[in-house]
Design an enzyme around this catalytic site. Structure first.
Site, PDB file in Angstrom:
ATOM      1  N   ASN A 146       0.842  -1.191   0.000  1.00  0.00           N
ATOM      2  CA  ASN A 146       0.000   0.000   0.000  1.00  0.00           C
ATOM      3  C   ASN A 146       0.880   1.245   0.000  1.00  0.00           C
ATOM      4  OD1 ASN A 146      -0.263  -1.531   2.753  1.00  0.00           O
ATOM      5  ND2 ASN A 146      -0.587   0.582   3.382  1.00  0.00           N
ATOM      6  N   ASP A 147       0.862   2.106   1.007  1.00  0.00           N
ATOM      7  CA  ASP A 147       1.464   3.434   0.924  1.00  0.00           C
ATOM      8  C   ASP A 147       2.890   3.426   0.376  1.00  0.00           C
ATOM      9  OD1 ASP A 147      -0.808   3.758   2.400  1.00  0.00           O
ATOM     10  OD2 ASP A 147       0.158   4.705   4.110  1.00  0.00           O
ATOM     11  N   PRO A 148       3.200   4.328  -0.562  1.00  0.00           N
ATOM     12  CA  PRO A 148       4.610   4.552  -0.898  1.00  0.00           C
ATOM     13  C   PRO A 148       5.319   5.189   0.288  1.00  0.00           C
ATOM     14  CG  PRO A 148       3.236   6.185  -1.988  1.00  0.00           C
ATOM     15  CD  PRO A 148       2.308   5.221  -1.331  1.00  0.00           C
ATOM     16  N   GLN A 170       4.768   0.253   1.995  1.00  0.00           N
ATOM     17  CA  GLN A 170       4.126  -0.607   2.970  1.00  0.00           C
ATOM     18  C   GLN A 170       3.869  -1.965   2.326  1.00  0.00           C
ATOM     19  OE1 GLN A 170       2.608   0.615   6.549  1.00  0.00           O
ATOM     20  NE2 GLN A 170       4.717   0.976   5.924  1.00  0.00           N
ATOM     21  N   SER A 193       4.263   3.895   7.766  1.00  0.00           N
ATOM     22  CA  SER A 193       4.781   4.787   6.728  1.00  0.00           C
ATOM     23  C   SER A 193       5.807   5.780   7.261  1.00  0.00           C
ATOM     24  CB  SER A 193       3.628   5.555   6.081  1.00  0.00           C
ATOM     25  OG  SER A 193       2.769   4.669   5.416  1.00  0.00           O
TER      26      SER A 193
END
Length: 927
Positions: free
Chosen positions: A2-4, A19, A66
């Site tokens: 998911n999140d960069p 992530q 993150s």
């Protein structure tokens, strides 16, 4: 993924951390994955970078959430040297309930790398910043230099997620941090704030006029619903960010107030609270004055009161209905917030079974009677302890006391494996539908499903909703009338939600009505719901407007319904008004990175060269991220975008474009062009197709009410991209884009206000990439990014017009080379490329190269096409060349800055039929 995370450019390499769940295809086991690129196009996955932390017994005690990465050029942290500076990652330590001292809290920690990000060491003094908070996360760190004094230090922007605050800190060494200031709440405050970013940009490219941009991602509560990102433009003085673009909540629009809920009572409304709840929920005895106990802060209402269905939390259900009124004005405007659970036609507020023949007594066997006693067959774990079946626990909205539950049905909970198969029953004439209650886990690979077996063959299947609540499902079984069948619960799934719950099988002449899960406010005319609205999974109320002109003179009422007991199972309502004008949603007055459903957690690269600001977003939405219909992987990033600030009538605002490196993938030699012609009312398929293409179009709506493009079509479905002339809105319609049924929130239209250009046209650039569309309009000031999951082979591209004729001014469809997997695309090859020659001007025969700058010459063979040539060193791709049938056979890769020593180069040749490895060339560079 998911999140960069940790986006950073270092010494010619773009680093993307992200992530990552290393052990599964759903969120969990949060660690940092890592990929690198030299061109933002082609990425190579690296080993796991920063793994979650375990105690000595193997229990996870820290998840790695993150954060960001900086190259510590001055070695302020002391982890490297001035000559060989370290990379330092600043990330959120999300301590699990098993952590011995910080269970359930979030704090900021650091790790460092002295080998350019390949391996990482967690700092022994972690965490370096702890506020004792459970929702303090997502640090973005950058180097700030005061333009007046020259003082330089590190700045961290993180969030207090539930307080809608960006908190700023400073440090001289990345280890010790001092609080600077807070920003927020401001503009969109739905869901939670996450993943901030703060950076300067020149306005219109003028370095003498620089503004700062603060990005705040939020989930849910974005402009399209679910996950998204907003931004603010203003100034940062090294201590405080001051926004110039914050929008204050406007007062109520003009109109006649029907219900403001400010007088301390419901004033004639009929209140239906569910009996037996402590605070008489969901509505209570009187309107709420604001936030209720246990609720996140409620905002956006006007006056002293509002309807707040959170009395006793999300659990109670009920309805609240206004006195009747006669519709006179054209619009009903009202403020709505709370859960995103829409009213759906054809559903019931109760849980009544359909009429018909109840099979297997609804599992209400006499105590002590097992499934096996009634002729059911069990296998695996579900046969280990027969007394467990039927179950008397698990699930919600079952009927009676007993049901089938594969979690309770064996000794291993979610890890139970096995089948429960019914005795044979005959489907009688007139029994056209088999209905049943189903809940539990969702698997799309056949490992967790209920089945109808006819003659031993599986003829119908269904899987769960990934939720405990059971709801009605029905199969059309008319074709099997007179035949024997069996019902089977099949569980070969382990891990979270690795079970199913089943109850109350009914054979009858009609399918069951699904139970409504709505949290809605509805306009009711003659007993029918004719207009409806729901919240955005947000405690912030915003304006909804209903055009009711067609009902003028008729009697109506407003009915508020809470029929949901679970997450966001409540609704908020205020300021029901009658007006001649529609109320504008406040949320559309805020500034959004993207107006689509799938652009979230977007942050920028630190250290990008040449003053560039490159941003990258996660192409997914938490509303359905765990359910997208992919197999061995889940999730992708959107295309990287270069952003700039441009002058608008609202002040400086962001403009975005796909990074120019992507032009290298374009195949202009096979591009299709069209234009300067009418688009007749209806739809047409163009004589070009493709699922990895760039489309540039200029369309004049003309007399049409709407006009646009269709992509990824197959005659049955397509994704429509268009412009609605009446509302002046650009939209992406994926309601009939292929596979949309995997989650109720997926089939949707995303739209954004966009004015036509001065000449009455709209210009679009669209990137289509098999399972996504990214649309850029208004010179990049408005974008819409959506995932789509088209039918297999859906590649058709078309034009359409509704309500009249439009005009196509220009169209160019440019196929793109792939950047992952097979790059060659379609080139007519019937065999792999022939071998090629690789030579250099310098090398062993001519002695060492003097300065590390030289050309490597390639001469491709004749015959089969050679479409892609890649240059590799040490297994890593250094460069590539895309070729067409008209390209010269001989070309060169230029090498600059090669380090002293021996370099071993290879080439790799590819076409659509295969790959041919090349030989080895050794070049020595003098020391």
């Amino acid at each position: 993924m998911n999140d960069p995370n940790g986006l950073v450019y270092d010494d010619g390499t773009w680093h993307l951390f992200f992530q990552h769940n290393p052990y599964g295809t759903r969120w969990g086991n949060m660690s940092w994955g890592h990929a690198t690129s030299t061109d933002l196009l082609h990425w190579e996955e690296q080993p796991l970078a920063i793994a979650q932390t375990f105690d000595e017994g193997g229990t996870a005690i820290e998840d790695i959430f993150s954060g960001s990465v900086v190259v510590d050029e001055g070695n302020t942290s002391g982890f490297g040297t001035a000559g060989d500076p370290p990379m330092v990652a600043i990330y959120t330590s999300a301590y699990t309930p098993a952590h011995p001292t910080r269970a359930g809290t979030q704090a900021q920690s650091i790790a460092y790398s002295t080998d350019h990000g390949l391996t990482w060491t967690k700092y022994a003094g972690n965490p370096v910043l702890d506020r004792g908070s459970a929702n303090f996360r997502d640090p973005k760190v950058f180097r700030y230099t005061n333009p007046g004094t020259g003082e330089s230090y590190w700045v961290m922007a993180a969030v207090e997620a539930l307080q809608y605050k960006v908190v700023l800190y400073r440090s001289d060494d990345l280890r010790n941090w001092t609080h600077l200031s807070d920003f927020g709440p401001a503009n969109a405050t739905g869901g939670i704030w996450e993943c901030p970013d703060l950076f300067p940009l020149p306005v219109d490219g003028d370095p003498a006029n620089t503004k700062w941009v603060l990005v705040v991602n939020l989930n849910p509560g974005s402009v399209a619903g679910g996950s998204g990102g907003q931004y603010f433009v203003g100034d940062f003085d090294g201590t405080t960010f001051t926004s110039e673009s914050t929008v204050s909540d406007a007062a109520a629009p003009d109109g006649d107030l029907f219900a403001g809920f400010d007088g301390g009572s419901y004033d004639g409304w009929t209140v239906g609270n569910e009996p037996g709840n402590w605070r008489n929920g969901p509505w209570g005895d009187a309107p709420a004055s604001g936030t209720l106990p246990g609720q996140n802060a409620v905002s956006g209402f006007i006056g002293a009161g509002l309807v707040n269905g959170f009395n006793d939390g999300d659990w109670p259900i009920g309805a609240l209905e206004s006195p009747a009124f006669t519709i006179g004005d054209r619009f009903v405007n009202l403020l709505v917030g709370g859960g995103n659970h829409p009213h759906l036609e054809g559903t019931q507020l109760g849980n009544e079974p359909p009429a018909g023949r109840l099979l297997f007594d609804g599992f209400e066997f006499a105590d002590g009677t097992t499934l096996a006693d009634t002729g059911w067959e069990a296998t695996g774990d579900l046969a280990a302890e027969p007394w467990r079946n039927p179950s008397t626990a698990g699930g919600d909205y079952y009927l009676g006391a007993k049901r089938l539950n594969t979690w309770e049905g064996g000794p291993r909970g979610d890890d139970n494996l096995g089948d429960l198969t019914s005795p044979t029953f005959t489907i009688r004439d007139g029994e056209t539908d088999l209905s049943f209650l189903l809940g539990g886990g969702k698997r799309l690979d056949g490992s967790l499903e209920v089945r109808l077996l006819v003659d031993g063959e599986v003829v119908r299947t269904a899987t769960g909703p990934e939720a405990g609540q059971l709801n009605w499902r029905s199969w059309d079984v008319a074709e099997f009338a007179g035949r024997d069948a069996r019902f089977q619960v099949h569980d070969e799934a382990t891990g979270g939600w690795g079970h199913l719950t089943v109850d109350h099988l009914v054979l009858g002449a009609e399918p069951a009505q699904s139970r409504s899960e709505e949290t809605s406010v509805n306009l009711v005319v003659d007993g029918e719901v004719v207009r409806t609205a729901t919240g955005r999974n947000s405690e912030n109320l915003d304006w909804v407007s209903w055009d009711v002109a067609e009902f003028a003179g008729r009697e109506a009422s407003v009915r508020i319904v809470d029929n949901n007991r679970f997450g966001w199972g409540h609704v908020l309502v205020d300021q029901v008004m009658f007006s001649d004008a529609a109320a504008a949603p406040r949320i559309e007055g805020y500034d959004w990175l993207d107006w689509g459903r799938d652009y979230y957690a977007t942050v920028s690269f630190n250290g990008a060269p040449d003053g560039r600001r490159v941003m990258l977003g996660w192409m997914n939405d938490w509303d359905y991220a765990n359910d997208i219909p992919t197999g061995s992987w889940r999730s992708a990033m959107a295309l990287p975008r270069e952003v700039s600030l441009v002058t608008t009538d609202r002040g400086p605002r962001l403009a975005q474009r796909v990074v120019p490196e992507f032009a290298e993938l374009e195949r202009p030699d096979v591009a299709f062009t069209d234009g300067a012609r009418p688009i007749a009312e209806g739809a047409e398929t163009l004589p070009v197709s493709g699922d990895v293409v760039r489309i540039d179009a200029v369309i004049r709506p003309g007399d049409a009410t709407a006009a646009g493009l269709s992509v990824l079509g197959d005659g049955e479905s397509a994704t429509r991209i268009g412009y609605d002339a009446a509302s002046a809105r650009l939209f992406v319609d994926r309601r009939d884009s292929g596979n949309t049924g995997f989650h109720p929130a997926f089939a949707s239209i995303e739209d954004a206000p966009v004015a036509l250009r001065a000449d009455g046209t709209i210009a679009l650039s669209v990137y289509v990439d098999r399972a996504s569309v990214e649309v850029f309009a208004a010179d990049g000031r408005t974008t819409i990014t959506d995932q789509v999951f088209p039918n297999s082979g859906a590649r058709a591209i078309g034009l359409w017009s509704e309500g009249g004729d439009a005009r196509l001014e220009s169209l160019r469809v440019t196929p793109l080379h792939g950047a992952m997997y097979r790059e060659a695309g379609t080139d007519g090859a019937t065999a792999a490329p022939p071998a090629a020659e690789l030579t250099a001007l310098t090398g062993p025969r001519n002695g060492p190269d003097a300065d590390g700058a030289y050309d490597l010459k390639v001469k491709v063979g004749k015959g089969q096409p050679t479409t892609v040539v890649r240059l590799l060193e040490g297994g890593h791709v250094l460069d590539r060349v895309y070729r067409t049938s008209t390209s010269e056979r001989t070309f060169a890769f230029h090498i600059a800055g090669a380090a002293p020593g021996e370099h071993r180069y290879t080439i790799e040749l590819e076409n659509s039929a295969g790959v041919t490895p090349g030989g080895v060339l050794v070049v020595r560079v003098a020391g």
